[in-house]
Scaffold this active site. Structure first.
Site, short mmCIF file in Angstrom:
data_model
loop_
_atom_site.label_atom_id
_atom_site.label_comp_id
_atom_site.label_asym_id
_atom_site.label_seq_id
_atom_site.Cartn_x
_atom_site.Cartn_y
_atom_site.Cartn_z
NE ARG A 195 -4.03 1.83 0.79
CZ ARG A 195 -4.73 1.95 -0.42
NH1 ARG A 195 -5.05 1.68 -1.87
NH2 ARG A 195 -6.19 2.77 -0.05
CB THR A 230 -9.34 -0.88 -8.81
OG1 THR A 230 -8.45 0.01 -7.97
CG2 THR A 230 -8.29 -1.93 -7.62
CD GLU A 283 -8.90 6.35 -5.74
OE1 GLU A 283 -9.29 4.92 -5.24
OE2 GLU A 283 -9.54 7.22 -5.72
CG ASP A 319 -8.52 5.25 -1.56
OD1 ASP A 319 -9.31 5.74 -1.66
OD2 ASP A 319 -7.85 4.26 -1.36
CB SER A 332 -6.96 -0.22 1.34
OG SER A 332 -7.07 -1.48 -0.09
CB SER A 333 -12.50 -0.59 0.03
OG SER A 333 -12.95 -0.50 0.18
N GLY A 355 -13.57 -2.37 -7.74
CA GLY A 355 -14.93 -1.49 -7.44
C GLY A 355 -14.93 -0.65 -6.28
N GLY A 356 -13.69 -0.50 -5.28
CA GLY A 356 -13.48 0.63 -4.51
C GLY A 356 -14.37 0.74 -3.07
N1 GLU Z 1 -8.41 3.54 -3.43
C1 GLU Z 1 -9.64 2.01 -3.88
C2 GLU Z 1 -8.93 1.55 -2.41
O1 GLU Z 1 -7.73 0.62 -1.92
C3 GLU Z 1 -9.67 0.91 -4.58
C4 GLU Z 1 -10.25 2.14 -5.96
C5 GLU Z 1 -10.94 1.11 -6.60
O2 GLU Z 1 -11.27 0.09 -6.98
O3 GLU Z 1 -11.63 1.13 -8.50
O4 GLU Z 1 -9.57 0.79 -1.83
#
Ligand code: GLU
Length: 598
Positions: A129, A418, A438, A458, A482-483, A504-505
């Site tokens: 990360r 991502t 991101e 984030d 992060s997710s 997918g955030g």
């Molecule tokens: N930056 C996001 C994360 O680390 C991922 C972004 C995405 O999946 O579009 O959770």
């Protein structure tokens, strides 16, 4: 029972695994081997937005890779065919993704890799990360009135760029689990960068739809024609600067990126950005370290699911959803039924309430990981769910070891960025890796043919909330929340069952949980599980995937108290499942990925 979780549970700090082992011991005794069996297809419920999507997974007996672009999957498969390990294949695929899917991930970004070593049964996590530069501070995304600036206002340019971590992660994993020489893994990407690759329709669409790419000259020159038009799908794109950068990294290792001319150029691009100049130093790059971390693991029925720990919320939140759901007989419910969607959405609300309150970089704030994954705690959380009425907005629970933690608003944006790679090699070693810059095209700053991330966004833009510091507030050297949820599922004997993950955030968590439930409880094959209509609840509205049979549930779910939104919900799931008949691979038709096996 000799598997990694038990051993991991005995190591200091991994007691959540141990508790899970105790809680699931009975289930394990009755069903020690639980390779997913493909069941009878369930009519109507198995479709995603396009009913003619192929439902057959890719098959393989020796090895398999699933990645977001055919050229990346092909490069990974060539490495597997040359005797490379799962880590080797993932590195080769990731280098090609840097080139051919630049909008999503690359060496200017970061990610998380889960690794399963077949011989020892051990699951390890490599955390690459990004970190905040030393000049970062908790107030940097506030305007003159102390209000948070808009995401679209801060993402483009230098201020959003965090110190990239991907190459240090890959280097660390390669040192421990690589089989082929590091330099060999860069050959496919270097060759493609020199000869050129065809712009994919998806890349073209992303370029055409982006408002900020033209603000930065090197980026504009790469993605647009001299007449200012986005380069058409099919245009052959050559990237000589990237070929040259990759050659240096191939020859001298990740040091060639973190020191010397490439590092200097990164700093120059960040600090000299025409818009939002940042404050990165060569020392920020030189001092970056990837971290090997303990996986978070929890038994789900007779399986053991493992994910990435904080600073990603992906692992804990996905496992909490599963841990809450295991009180219910999901197998008895239809995949697309109101009952199942309600239950999973409610479990997800509860998980997000905890995620938003407790999770951030564990090197900066105490995260009650063990408490959040305690089966007893999850049993209590499950009792908050009613089958006849939605919780509405769920409150966070009170897991053990509650520290003085404030709320962490969601900083992650949902873009088409991502990427996820799943690999199983001929020895049975597995990799589940999610990487990111991101948002789409990250900061839009291009250095030597690769894009720099905007991962600083984030972090929470607000340093405090309700008078208390937010756990995910910005700090020098800290990793943003992060997710990303790269996941591995093992059976009761510690054998690999499934590798899966998605972009997918913060929606990632729901996409991954859906796919795991679809394979393990509903006995869908991995391709059907990926195709299955997406839905999500991040402790607010319940979102149903547009143009799918799920839309028909709107009225019934509203009756239960859900506020419903119909959204595209574009996942990018890539998974591999080990079945009695060999390896099966699935790629998300919502994007352009593919699974290749031999
Ligand atoms: N930056 C996001 C994360 O680390 C991922 C972004 C995405 O999946 O579009 O959770």
């Amino acid at each position: 029972m000799a598997h990694s979780a038990e051993r991991a549970g005995k190591r200091k700090g991994a007691f959540w695994c141990l508790r899970a082992v105790a809680a699931a011991a009975l289930a394990m005794a009755v069903n020690a081997c639980a390779l997913p069996q493909q069941g009878e297809p369930r009519a109507g419920a198995v479709s995603g937005p396009v009913s003619k999507w192929p439902s057959e997974p890719a098959h393989g007996n020796r090895h398999m890779i699933a990645a977001a672009h055919p050229l990346a999957a092909r490069a990974g498969r060539e490495i597997l065919r040359s005797g490379g390990s799962a880590v080797d294949a993932a590195i080769a695929a990731q280098m090609v993704l840097t080139l051919v899917e630049p909008q999503s991930s690359g060496i200017g970004g970061g990610g998380f890799m889960l690794h399963y070593a077949a011989e020892s049964g051990e699951v390890s996590v490599y955390d690459g990360r990004e970190t905040a530069p030393k000049a970062a501070n908790p107030y940097m995304f506030l305007d003159g009135r102390g209000e948070p600036r808009a995401f679209a206002d801060v993402a483009p340019g230098g201020i959003s760029v965090a110190v990239p971590g991907l190459l240090r992660l890959l280097e660390m994993a390669h040192k421990e689990h690589g089989r082929l020489p590091w330099a060999k893994l860069f050959e496919p990407a270097i060759e493609l960068a020199e000869k050129g690759f065809a712009v994919s329709p998806r890349l073209h669409k992303s370029v055409a739809g982006d408002k900020h790419l033209k603000s930065f000259a090197p980026t504009a020159a790469y993605f647009f024609t001299s007449g200012g038009k986005p380069k058409a799908a099919g245009t052959v794109l050559v990237n000589k600067p990237l070929a040259e950068a990759l050659r240096r990294i191939a020859e001298h290792g990740a040091d060639a990126f973190y020191h010397g001319p490439i590092a200097k150029d990164i700093v120059k691009a960040v600090n000299g950005a025409k818009r939002n100049p940042g404050g990165m130093t060569v020392d920020d790059l030189a001092s970056y370290e990837a971290k090997k971390r303990e996986a978070v693991c929890l038994f789900y029925r007779v399986w053991l699911a493992c994910g990435a720990p904080p600073p990603s919320a992906g692992g804990i939140a996905t496992l909490q959803i599963l841990g809450i759901l295991q009180r219910y007989d999901l197998a008895a419910m239809e995949p697309g039924s109101t009952e199942a969607v309600h239950l999973i959405a409610e479990a997800s609300r509860l998980a997000f309430a905890d995620r938003d309150t407790y999770i951030a970089d564990p090197d900066f704030v105490p995260v009650p990981t063990a408490g959040m994954l305690d089966p007893g705690y999850l049993g209590l959380r499950a009792k908050e769910i009613s089958l006849t009425e939605s919780l509405g907005v769920a409150a966070p629970g009170m897991p053990a070891v509650g520290a003085d933690l404030g709320p962490a608003p969601d900083g992650a944006a949902h873009g088409l960025s991502t990427t996820h790679v799943s690999v199983i090699d001929a020895d049975g070693n597995a990799v589940s890796m999610t990487t990111s810059i991101e948002t789409v095209f990250g900061s839009r700053l291009m250095v030597r043919g690769f894009l720099l991330n905007n991962q600083m966004t984030d972090f929470s833009f607000l340093p405090n909330k309700d008078g208390a510091p937010v756990v995910n507030r910005i700090a020098a050297g800290k990793r943003p929340l992060s997710s990303m949820a790269p996941t591995l599922v093992l059976d009761g004997q510690g054998r690999m069952v499934m590798a899966v993950g998605s972009p997918g955030g913060s929606w990632i968590i729901g996409y991954v949980a859906k796919t795991i439930v679809a394979v393990l409880d509903w006995k869908l094959n991995i391709q059907e599980a990926i195709n299955l209509a997406n839905f999500s609840n991040r402790n607010g509205v319940t979102e149903l995937e547009r143009n799918t049979p799920l839309v028909a549930l709107k009225a019934a779910l509203e009756k239960l108290g859900h506020e419903i939104r119909i959204e595209p919900l574009i996942s990018g799931l890539h998974g591999i499942v080990v079945t009695g008949e060999g390896l099966t691979g699935g790629a998300d038709p919502r994007r352009q990925g593919v699974a290749f096996g031999d």
